[in-house]
Scaffold this active site. Structure first.
Site: not given
Ligand code: ADP
Ligand code: ADP
Ligand code: ZN
Length: 214
Positions: A13, A127, A88, A171, A160
């Protein structure tokens, strides 16, 4: 043009939202980036949000909605924006709808970047994020020019806390329970567009451009 990006954590996204923002000259609004900036600056909002984020849980709606409505009320959002990571939950979507309706406005497109869970878990481990400017990299797919350093601002890149494998699964569960119902919500409003997010990021963007031109 007002666009919402839907999709699982790690679907791409943010990557696509930045490309849309650049091409159409509208701001990229990421609630996750806003929270991370607050954490970095040690604000009370950051302290509150971090407790949820580190567990892979959603920050409560009341807090999140206020942040988002304040942000889109700013001058630079007058001609539109691309929302990344908001809404969300159904209540968040309803508040946004109502706020827009009061201005005689609405969301033009909700773009669902569709990626199966198995690809997500692999992507998130790679990531790397710059907490200074919000740039995102991937150790294989989008490596920075210099390992561990942000191309844009020169700050160190981090994995992260919430991208560790144990949190990613949480998540994803939260996504399926609380966020995925938005696909149906926007489908019913006639603004949903789905793109295959497993493709190369340039090809995903080409598909999005085709949707926005149609
Ligand atoms: P990703 O795109 O990888 O899912 P984000 O940067 O969008 O990550 O969000 C990181 C975290 O910030 C979320 O897991 C959640 O804890 C919090 N967050 C971001 N946006 C929202 C939102 N709209 N509602 C509730 N929590 C949010
Ligand atoms: P989201 O905002 O949905 O959480 P990101 O845009 O941050 O997702 O992308 C998650 C990770 O996957 C990042 O490391 C990013 O560089 C990488 N990525 C994004 N799109 C693709 C793609 N189409 N193919 C492979 N990797 C991608
Ligand atoms: Zn940076």
């Amino acid at each position: 043009m007002k666009i919402i990006m839907l999709g699982a954590p790690g679907a791409g996204k943010g990557t696509q939202a930045k490309m849309i923002a650049d091409k159409y000259g509208i701001p990229h609004v990421s609630t996750g980036d806003i929270f991370r900036a607050n954490i970095k600056n040690g604000t009370p909002l950051g302290t509150e949000a971090k407790q949820y984020m580190d567990k892979g849980l959603l920050v409560p709606d009341e807090l999140t909605v206020k942040i988002l409505l304040d942000r889109v009320a700013q001058e630079d959002c007058k001609n539109g924006y691309v929302l990344d990571g908001f809404p969300r939950t159904i209540p968040q979507a309803e508040v946004l709808d109502k706020a827009l309706a009061e201005l005689g406005d609405k969301i033009d497109y909700a773009i669902d970047v569709d990626v199966p869970d198995e690809n997500i878990v692999r992507r998130m481990g790679g990531r790397r994020a710059c907490l200074s400017c919000g740039a995102t990299y991937h150790i294989e797919h989008v490596p920075p020019k210099k390992e561990g350093i942000c191309d844009v601002c020169g700050q160190p890149l981090v994995l992260r806390d919430d991208d560790r494998p144990e949190t990613v699964q949480n998540r994803l569960n939260v996504y399926h329970e609380q966020t995925q119902p938005l696909i149906d919500f926007y489908q019913k409003k006639g603004v949903l567009k789905t793109v295959d997010g497993t493709k190369d990021m340039k090809d995903v963007f080409a598909d999005i451009e085709a949707v926005l031109k149609a």
